[in-house]
Design a protein around this motif. Structure first.
Motif, PDB file in Angstrom:
ATOM      1  N   LYS A   2     -11.845 103.868 -58.110  1.00 18.19           N
ATOM      2  CA  LYS A   2     -10.435 103.487 -58.214  1.00 18.19           C
ATOM      3  C   LYS A   2     -10.306 102.055 -58.718  1.00 18.19           C
ATOM      4  CE  LYS A   2      -6.196 103.001 -55.483  1.00 18.19           C
ATOM      5  NZ  LYS A   2      -6.001 101.592 -55.843  1.00 18.19           N
ATOM      6  N   GLU A   3     -11.155 101.156 -58.198  1.00 16.97           N
ATOM      7  CA  GLU A   3     -11.107  99.762 -58.628  1.00 16.97           C
ATOM      8  C   GLU A   3     -11.475  99.630 -60.105  1.00 16.97           C
ATOM      9  OE1 GLU A   3     -13.674  97.745 -55.948  1.00 16.97           O
ATOM     10  OE2 GLU A   3     -12.247  97.798 -54.267  1.00 16.97           O
ATOM     11  N   ARG A   4     -12.485 100.415 -60.548  1.00 23.90           N
ATOM     12  CA  ARG A   4     -12.864 100.370 -61.969  1.00 23.90           C
ATOM     13  C   ARG A   4     -11.745 100.906 -62.850  1.00 23.90           C
ATOM     14  NH1 ARG A   4     -18.139 101.858 -60.060  1.00 23.90           N
ATOM     15  NH2 ARG A   4     -17.671 104.057 -60.388  1.00 23.90           N
ATOM     16  N   ILE A   5     -11.092 101.989 -62.390  1.00 19.82           N
ATOM     17  CA  ILE A   5      -9.991 102.567 -63.165  1.00 19.82           C
ATOM     18  C   ILE A   5      -8.823 101.575 -63.227  1.00 19.82           C
ATOM     19  CG2 ILE A   5      -8.231 104.381 -63.168  1.00 19.82           C
ATOM     20  CD1 ILE A   5     -10.375 106.242 -61.954  1.00 19.82           C
ATOM     21  N   ASP A   6      -8.522 100.954 -62.082  1.00 19.70           N
ATOM     22  CA  ASP A   6      -7.433  99.962 -62.058  1.00 19.70           C
ATOM     23  C   ASP A   6      -7.750  98.796 -62.983  1.00 19.70           C
ATOM     24  OD1 ASP A   6      -6.043 101.482 -60.288  1.00 19.70           O
ATOM     25  OD2 ASP A   6      -6.599 100.321 -58.501  1.00 19.70           O
ATOM     26  N   LYS A   7      -9.002  98.352 -62.960  1.00 21.62           N
ATOM     27  CA  LYS A   7      -9.405  97.234 -63.818  1.00 21.62           C
ATOM     28  C   LYS A   7      -9.286  97.623 -65.289  1.00 21.62           C
ATOM     29  CE  LYS A   7     -13.161  93.912 -64.557  1.00 21.62           C
ATOM     30  NZ  LYS A   7     -14.532  93.502 -64.153  1.00 21.62           N
ATOM     31  N   LEU A   8      -9.725  98.861 -65.591  1.00 15.36           N
ATOM     32  CA  LEU A   8      -9.623  99.332 -66.972  1.00 15.36           C
ATOM     33  C   LEU A   8      -8.166  99.446 -67.395  1.00 15.36           C
ATOM     34  CD1 LEU A   8     -11.025 100.469 -69.505  1.00 15.36           C
ATOM     35  CD2 LEU A   8     -10.953 102.730 -68.447  1.00 15.36           C
TER      36      LEU A   8
ATOM     37  N   LEU B  49      -5.679  97.732 -66.250  1.00 19.76           N
ATOM     38  CA  LEU B  49      -5.130  96.383 -66.419  1.00 19.76           C
ATOM     39  C   LEU B  49      -5.609  95.730 -67.703  1.00 19.76           C
ATOM     40  CD1 LEU B  49      -5.345  95.005 -62.776  1.00 19.76           C
ATOM     41  CD2 LEU B  49      -3.303  95.683 -64.037  1.00 19.76           C
ATOM     42  N   ASN B  50      -6.753  96.204 -68.241  1.00 18.39           N
ATOM     43  CA  ASN B  50      -7.204  95.714 -69.542  1.00 18.39           C
ATOM     44  C   ASN B  50      -6.386  96.309 -70.684  1.00 18.39           C
ATOM     45  OD1 ASN B  50      -9.224  94.009 -68.650  1.00 18.39           O
ATOM     46  ND2 ASN B  50     -10.775  95.611 -68.628  1.00 18.39           N
ATOM     47  N   ILE B  51      -5.702  97.416 -70.380  1.00 16.78           N
ATOM     48  CA  ILE B  51      -4.918  98.105 -71.405  1.00 16.78           C
ATOM     49  C   ILE B  51      -3.436  97.768 -71.288  1.00 16.78           C
ATOM     50  CG2 ILE B  51      -4.253 100.373 -72.317  1.00 16.78           C
ATOM     51  CD1 ILE B  51      -6.897 101.446 -71.209  1.00 16.78           C
ATOM     52  N   LEU B  52      -2.953  97.685 -70.049  1.00 19.33           N
ATOM     53  CA  LEU B  52      -1.527  97.498 -69.806  1.00 19.33           C
ATOM     54  C   LEU B  52      -1.280  96.283 -68.929  1.00 19.33           C
ATOM     55  CD1 LEU B  52      -0.630 101.196 -68.890  1.00 19.33           C
ATOM     56  CD2 LEU B  52      -0.405 100.121 -71.126  1.00 19.33           C
ATOM     57  N   PRO B  53      -0.114  95.652 -69.037  1.00 15.74           N
ATOM     58  CA  PRO B  53       0.259  94.581 -68.108  1.00 15.74           C
ATOM     59  C   PRO B  53       0.290  95.102 -66.672  1.00 15.74           C
ATOM     60  CG  PRO B  53       1.732  94.631 -69.998  1.00 15.74           C
ATOM     61  CD  PRO B  53       0.904  95.868 -70.082  1.00 15.74           C
ATOM     62  N   ALA B  54       0.098  94.214 -65.703  1.00 21.00           N
ATOM     63  CA  ALA B  54      -0.038  94.620 -64.305  1.00 21.00           C
ATOM     64  C   ALA B  54       1.169  95.401 -63.804  1.00 21.00           C
ATOM     65  CB  ALA B  54      -0.277  93.386 -63.431  1.00 21.00           C
ATOM     66  N   ASN B  55       2.395  94.887 -64.037  1.00 19.37           N
ATOM     67  CA  ASN B  55       3.575  95.581 -63.525  1.00 19.37           C
ATOM     68  C   ASN B  55       3.812  96.908 -64.245  1.00 19.37           C
ATOM     69  OD1 ASN B  55       4.246  94.144 -65.883  1.00 19.37           O
ATOM     70  ND2 ASN B  55       6.413  94.125 -65.349  1.00 19.37           N
TER      71      ASN B  55
ATOM     72  N   LEU C 290       3.322 102.886 -64.043  1.00 17.41           N
ATOM     73  CA  LEU C 290       2.705 104.108 -64.554  1.00 17.41           C
ATOM     74  C   LEU C 290       2.024 104.869 -63.428  1.00 17.41           C
ATOM     75  CD1 LEU C 290       2.006 105.816 -67.063  1.00 17.41           C
ATOM     76  CD2 LEU C 290      -0.060 104.447 -67.301  1.00 17.41           C
ATOM     77  N   LYS C 291       1.337 104.170 -62.517  1.00 14.28           N
ATOM     78  CA  LYS C 291       0.652 104.836 -61.408  1.00 14.28           C
ATOM     79  C   LYS C 291       1.648 105.395 -60.399  1.00 14.28           C
ATOM     80  CE  LYS C 291      -2.063 101.406 -60.281  1.00 14.28           C
ATOM     81  NZ  LYS C 291      -3.106 100.654 -59.526  1.00 14.28           N
ATOM     82  N   ASP C 292       2.724 104.667 -60.150  1.00 12.35           N
ATOM     83  CA  ASP C 292       3.696 105.095 -59.142  1.00 12.35           C
ATOM     84  C   ASP C 292       4.582 106.227 -59.632  1.00 12.35           C
ATOM     85  OD1 ASP C 292       2.675 103.144 -57.503  1.00 12.35           O
ATOM     86  OD2 ASP C 292       4.233 101.666 -57.959  1.00 12.35           O
ATOM     87  N   LYS C 293       5.040 106.128 -60.888  1.00 17.40           N
ATOM     88  CA  LYS C 293       6.021 107.089 -61.397  1.00 17.40           C
ATOM     89  C   LYS C 293       5.447 108.088 -62.399  1.00 17.40           C
ATOM     90  CE  LYS C 293       9.828 103.747 -60.947  1.00 17.40           C
ATOM     91  NZ  LYS C 293      10.920 103.045 -61.658  1.00 17.40           N
ATOM     92  N   GLY C 294       4.263 107.800 -62.936  1.00 14.49           N
ATOM     93  CA  GLY C 294       3.671 108.695 -63.928  1.00 14.49           C
ATOM     94  C   GLY C 294       4.194 108.459 -65.322  1.00 14.49           C
ATOM     95  N   CYS C 295       5.115 107.509 -65.476  1.00 10.37           N
ATOM     96  CA  CYS C 295       5.661 107.183 -66.791  1.00 10.37           C
ATOM     97  C   CYS C 295       6.185 105.752 -66.753  1.00 10.37           C
ATOM     98  CB  CYS C 295       6.782 108.151 -67.194  1.00 10.37           C
ATOM     99  SG  CYS C 295       8.238 108.042 -66.111  1.00 10.37           S
ATOM    100  N   VAL C 296       6.461 105.212 -67.934  1.00  9.97           N
ATOM    101  CA  VAL C 296       6.997 103.857 -68.036  1.00  9.97           C
ATOM    102  C   VAL C 296       8.262 103.908 -68.888  1.00  9.97           C
ATOM    103  CG1 VAL C 296       6.585 101.497 -68.819  1.00  9.97           C
ATOM    104  CG2 VAL C 296       4.707 102.817 -67.837  1.00  9.97           C
TER     105      VAL C 296
END
Length: 353
Positions: A106-112, A114-120, A125-131
């Motif tokens: 999970k930490e590696r996925i989150d880090k990856l 965050l390398n692709i998208l801004p933190a918020n 995206l994780k909470d709602k499944g879309c942005v």
């Protein structure tokens, strides 16, 4: 001991049998439980012998058999429960290991992410499944490009070319972190970033320009090193424009945080209309940064599909606001003015809206 001192009285012997069965279920180590039973039986036997304990009567023999049966059952249960506990421990250890692996994944996925998208944006995206797309009334977009990159590529092996770009773009990435800028993407030798999103602010034009000045300085330093080694140099051109954009995430398999709008096109035109080693800005950006930077007016420059646009070259930070002679590092006076510019721009933006 009490059962032995009473010479195996049936009442006390029954209590002793009950205690032996309890030892089997006490959560103790196997060897400890076996030693307790062995010591207990030895104490019973020795004390009973000196006390004249006898099992001659039928009732006494039945009591003695019950005692031996209880001890035997206790020993068997100790081994069975120990095996069950060991099996359970192995399972719990396996589950804990799997939980740690899941957490690590999970930490590696989150880090990856965050390398692709801004933190918020990643959080949404994780909470709602879309942005959901967001409109920003004022941000600053920056494009950088290396002049004559195709000719440079012909002089380098693929490994050398990728390594050179990776080295420079990695340095650019660190500049993004330093000034709170948002890297959007790289396209070949072009590097695109923005200021004022995804978290809006009123100093985005200044932040973007500070980043651009440092990027230009990094490229100049790298070129001096390349000249000493006899390698091809990368001559950068930077274009900046301030305006409104829409921002959001596109794609399902490969998420991309991107921006859209005429401001993006104008920023790209600022870059293509610039000159090597220079930072070319639009009139909209100029009005926000003119108090802090030395700027050379270029006049109106024809732009494809846009007519003539007023443009400016940014040279450096003004001497009064610079901590070095080259005008690359802001001083304390710069940041005091920076704060006042932020408040002033906030008021202007409120009035404009």
């Amino acid at each position: 001991l009490i059962a032995a001192l009473t010479r195996a009285d049936s009442a006390y012997l029954g209590g002793y049998v009950f205690l032996l069965t309890l030892v089997a279920v006490v959560p103790a180590h196997k060897l400890v439980a076996l030693l307790v039973i062995a010591a207990s039986l030895a104490t019973f036997s020795v004390a009973g012998y000196f006390k004249g304990m006898s099992f001659q009567t039928t009732e006494a023999r039945y009591g003695f058999q019950n005692l031996l049966s209880a001890a035997s059952v206790a020993v068997v249960f100790i081994f069975l429960l120990d095996k069950m506990r060991f099996t359970s421990w192995l399972k719990s250890r396996t589950i804990e290991g799997q939980a740690r692996e899941l957490q690590s994944d999970k930490e590696r996925i989150d880090k990856l992410l965050l390398n692709i998208l801004p933190a918020n944006v990643a959080g949404e995206l994780k909470d709602k499944g879309c942005v959901l797309p967001v409109f920003y009334p004022s941000v600053t977009i920056v494009f950088t490009d290396f002049i004559g990159f195709t000719k440079i590529a012909e002089k380098l092996t693929p490994d050398q070319l990728v390594s050179a770009l990776d080295e420079l773009f990695s340095k650019f990435d660190r500049v993004m972190d330093k000034y709170g800028l948002e890297k959007l993407k790289t396209i070949g030798d072009s590097y695109m970033y923005a200021a004022g999103l995804p978290l809006a602010n009123h100093t985005h034009a200044i932040d973007a320009l500070l980043g651009a000045i440092e990027i230009r300085s990094l490229v100049d330093a790298a070129n001096r090193e390349k000249i000493g080694l006899g390698r091809p140099i990368f001559e950068i051109r930077i274009g900046i424009h301030t305006g409104s954009v829409m921002a959001g995430v596109v794609g399902e398999k490969k998420f991309v945080y991107d921006v859209w709008g005429d401001s993006v096109n104008l920023a790209s035109r600022m870059e293509s209309s610039g000159e090597k080693g220079k930072i070319n800005i639009s009139d909209a950006t100029y009005t926000r940064v003119k108090d802090l930077f030395e700027i050379e007016e270029r006049g109106r420059i024809p732009v494809k599909n846009k007519g003539e646009l007023r443009m400016y070259f940014v040279k450096r930070i003004k001497a009064h606001y610079s901590a070095d002679i080259d005008g690359l590092v802001p001083n304390d006076h710069f940041y005091r003015r920076y704060q006042s510019c932020s408040k002033k721009q906030e008021e202007e933006d409120v009035l404009a809206n």
